[in-house]
Enzyme design. Structure first.
Site, PDB file in Angstrom:
ATOM      1  N   GLY A  15      15.683  76.403 126.458  1.00  0.00           N
ATOM      2  CA  GLY A  15      15.063  77.471 127.229  1.00  0.00           C
ATOM      3  C   GLY A  15      13.775  77.051 127.922  1.00  0.00           C
ATOM      4  N   THR A  17       5.719  26.884 107.934  1.00  0.00           N
ATOM      5  CA  THR A  17       6.403  27.960 108.659  1.00  0.00           C
ATOM      6  C   THR A  17       7.905  27.930 108.403  1.00  0.00           C
ATOM      7  OG1 THR A  17       6.634  26.613 110.658  1.00  0.00           O
ATOM      8  CG2 THR A  17       4.650  27.945 110.453  1.00  0.00           C
ATOM      9  N   SER A  33      11.873  65.218 127.659  1.00  0.00           N
ATOM     10  CA  SER A  33      10.861  64.216 127.246  1.00  0.00           C
ATOM     11  C   SER A  33      10.985  63.918 125.761  1.00  0.00           C
ATOM     12  CB  SER A  33       9.450  64.683 127.601  1.00  0.00           C
ATOM     13  OG  SER A  33       9.174  65.982 127.176  1.00  0.00           O
ATOM     14  N   SER A  93      13.880  22.449 111.209  1.00  0.00           N
ATOM     15  CA  SER A  93      15.051  23.182 110.764  1.00  0.00           C
ATOM     16  C   SER A  93      15.002  23.401 109.256  1.00  0.00           C
ATOM     17  CB  SER A  93      16.320  22.420 111.140  1.00  0.00           C
ATOM     18  OG  SER A  93      17.466  23.226 110.929  1.00  0.00           O
ATOM     19  N   SER A 141       8.102  22.046 103.067  1.00  0.00           N
ATOM     20  CA  SER A 141       7.333  22.420 101.883  1.00  0.00           C
ATOM     21  C   SER A 141       7.091  21.211 100.977  1.00  0.00           C
ATOM     22  CB  SER A 141       8.053  23.528 101.117  1.00  0.00           C
ATOM     23  OG  SER A 141       8.187  24.686 101.913  1.00  0.00           O
ATOM     24  N   ASN A 178      11.836  12.583 108.498  1.00  0.00           N
ATOM     25  CA  ASN A 178      11.752  12.669 107.044  1.00  0.00           C
ATOM     26  C   ASN A 178      13.040  12.194 106.370  1.00  0.00           C
ATOM     27  OD1 ASN A 178      10.522  13.297 104.606  1.00  0.00           O
ATOM     28  ND2 ASN A 178      11.182  15.433 104.644  1.00  0.00           N
ATOM     29  N   SER A 182      17.918  70.047 125.315  1.00  0.00           N
ATOM     30  CA  SER A 182      18.664  70.656 126.411  1.00  0.00           C
ATOM     31  C   SER A 182      19.237  71.987 125.934  1.00  0.00           C
ATOM     32  CB  SER A 182      19.807  69.723 126.850  1.00  0.00           C
ATOM     33  OG  SER A 182      20.585  70.323 127.850  1.00  0.00           O
TER      34      SER A 182
END
Length: 638
Positions: free
Chosen positions: A480, A117, A549, A38, A44, A171, A477
């Site tokens: 044509g 991370t 499409s 967490s 670090s 820790n 739409s």
């Protein structure tokens, strides 16, 4: 210098010692591990302490670190070791880790690459990146807070990503007076969750990253009740995954076919598992062709044996068909090849997963087009509940079925990371959008085979005296499309051409009547039409399709289904205001009033073609003129 001179002997001894030292360090084993947990658990700081105690900090770095520690508020003469790793300005300002920071250090026994991370939930994708190549995970827990939701999340991800070795580093023991009772309670709490997740064993160590207790020195006097190894002693002694990889069956994905001249044809790649030596019988997958290893070449010369992790070039005794993406494997136990499989997927992009859309899937040296079905479920990594889901958002984890445009060679991720893990890449942005772990192939993929027929698509086209084409009309739409497509078909009929017109509204009365107008349904609508158009082109027809499409990805997907040159994209380029003014069906009015959701051009995007083969419009052209222009562009028809 005279060899009899005393200095010569001294220099020779020094050179010999240096060579021995370099040789020792060159052949040290390498352990990759991550630290996770967490926010503010001290990841670090722990890594900084490891680097400091391993004497991997230069004097100028140390001076800079001491100055930064004072500037960032560290009290007294203590060093803030976290500043060694938190390199981004945003990290230093917030006191958190955002990116994945990789650091290298070495001890007398082993070399290490450690990934620091992020702890925040929104950076889960960064944590997955760091864990993907790790052999071991150090999961930190703040002794004052105990096991938190993010601890559980990262433990689940660690297990999911196949990391076998887990260290629970409790820790900040200095802040709870090195209490054994606190430590034991945290270990007991974590053990219950770890068993539920599937983590069979873990090693618990009480530490203080700030004070250095049980990090690199012998067990701390402050924790006399702890009889285990220090963290660095454990890291130096843990068994590497490479050992297990060498004991598995031989697999080598082919990265490159090396043919410098007509006398040499080798297959280069990195061995993902097992060992191989000249004379071994191997099989090329997916073709199934067998041969024997003739030689194993490297830059430094031929080898008598090669093991997992080595990059080599193999030559075979026979001229077999083998190319990039194939896998050379032990003959009597080859990996699977399938075009359908089930996978756990971690979604890593701001834009949600689009089920049915084609993505690049890269696994080893293989790259194929893959479509993802709507997820079976999403996993709540905090409770482990399976949640219903139609898509996956950023950082979500789910289980889904995949289909690829050709078989891929793989093994379940739990057995082989190199052949079981893959990434998904967006075809248009080239962004990595997901990471997956294959679980198993689908039984139906093994039972369904392509049935060869005597009459080919070329025969069908020859009988009709025409070249098959798919004329793909796209536009808003009311632009044509259907009108122009109908005029084109009428003129082709007068030319004795065999055609069929697929219209967007018409197919929703039958084939696609089960689909709505959500983004996912629109993608599936086009996928189905693409498959039908392909079958009709195989029959030798000129197929005309009139569909909005709206997405480039799906139009590209249909293009890739057909031989080169047979897909003709026709953009009926009519401005939105013109199409809306016509509003023949009254759809724009409903969309503007909120009665019609997900309407293209209003509350759903239209991605106009960037380089269509043909562009027409109904502002400057009549439908008949547009049709005549299109036919002129596609001639000749043979």
């Amino acid at each position: 210098m005279d060899k009899s001179h005393p200095a010569y002997e001294t220099d020779a001894l020094i050179a010999e010692d240096i060579d021995a030292y370099l040789d020792t360090h060159q052949h040290k084993s390498l352990l990759r591990f991550i630290t996770c947990g967490s926010v503010d658990d001290g990841k670090s700081t722990l890594i900084g302490r490891l680097l400091y105690d391993a004497k991997m900090i230069f004097e100028d770095q140390l001076a800079s670190l001491e100055a930064d520690s004072a500037r960032h508020g560290t009290q007294g003469q203590e060093i803030d070791f976290a500043l060694l790793v938190d390199g981004l300005a945003a990290e230093r300002e917030q006191g958190i880790t955002i990116d994945v920071a990789y650091r290298f250090f070495t001890t007398e026994k082993r070399k290490f690459i450690v990934a620091d991370t992020p702890g925040h939930e929104q950076y889960t994708r960064n944590m997955v990146t760091g864990a993907s190549t790790a052999d071991l995970a150090v999961i930190l827990v703040d002794a004052r807070k105990g096991v938190l939701q993010q601890t559980r999340r990262h433990s689940f991800l660690v297990h999911l990503l196949g990391i076998k070795h887990v260290v629970l580093a409790v820790n900040k023991m200095d802040l709870v007076d090195y209490s054994q009772e606190t430590f034991d309670a945290i270990v007991e709490d974590y053990a219950g969750f770890a068993h539920e997740v599937g983590i069979e064993t873990f090693t618990a160590i009480p530490i203080s990253g700030f004070k250095g207790d049980n990090i690199t020195s012998s067990p701390s006097a402050n924790t006399a009740w702890y009889q285990g190894l220090s963290l660095i002693d454990h890291l130096e002694s843990v068994e590497l995954s490479s050992t297990a990889a060498q004991e598995a069956s031989f697999r080598m994905p082919v990265q490159w076919v090396n043919r410098p001249n007509l006398d040499f044809r080798g297959f280069a790649g990195q061995i993902t598992s097992g060992t191989v030596k000249p004379g071994d019988t191997v099989r090329v997958v997916p073709s199934g062709k067998t041969s024997t290893i003739k030689s194993i070449a490297t830059f430094d010369g031929n080898l008598e044996e090669a093991v997992a992790g080595q990059s080599i070039t193999i030559t075979l005794a026979d001229e077999v068909d083998c190319s990039r993406g194939d896998v050379i494997a032990v003959a009597d136990n080859p990996p699977e090849a399938s075009d359908q499989f089930c996978s756990t997927l971690v979604w890593m992009d701001e834009t949600a997963l689009k089920p049915g859309r084609g993505y690049w899937l890269k696994i080893g040296s293989q790259t194929v087009t893959a479509t993802v079905q709507p997820p079976k479920y999403e996993i709540d990594v905090n409770s482990l509940d399976h949640l219903a889901a139609k898509t996956l958002e950023l950082n979500a984890i789910g289980v889904a079925e995949f289909a690829t445009d050709k078989p891929i060679v793989f093994e379940p991720y739990a057995q082989n990371r190199g052949l079981g893990g893959f990434i998904l890449i967006d075809k248009f942005t080239n962004a990595t959008v997901g990471a997956g772990m294959i679980e198993f192939s689908l039984r139906r993929a093994q039972n369904v085979h392509w049935q060869a027929t005597t009459i080919t698509r070329d025969d069908h086209a020859s009988l009709k005296n025409q070249k098959p084409r798919v004329l793909w009309f796209t536009g808003l739409s009311g632009s044509g499309k259907s009108t122009i497509a109908n005029e084109v078909e009428k003129q082709l009929a007068l030319m004795n051409r065999h055609t069929f017109l697929l219209d967007g509204d018409n197919v929703r009365h039958g084939l696609n009547k089960d689909l709505g107008f959500t983004e996912t349904d629109r993608i599936e609508n086009i996928r189905r039409i693409g498959e039908v158009a392909k079958l009709m082109a195989d029959a030798g027809l000129i197929v005309l399709t009139a569909f909005i499409s709206p997405f480039r990805a799906e139009r590209q997907m249909v293009r890739e289904m057909l031989p080169e040159g047979e897909f003709i994209e026709i953009f009926v380029d009519t401005p939105l205001e013109v199409a809306e003014k016509r509003d023949v069906k009254g759809l724009y009015k409903k969309a503007r009033s909120g009665e019609l959701k997900n309407f293209t051009g209003i509350d759903s995007p239209y991605e106009a073609p960037e380089e269509p083969e043909i562009r027409v419009n109904t502002v400057d052209m009549t439908p008949l003129e547009a049709a005549e222009y299109i036919i002129a562009q596609i001639l000749p028809l043979k």
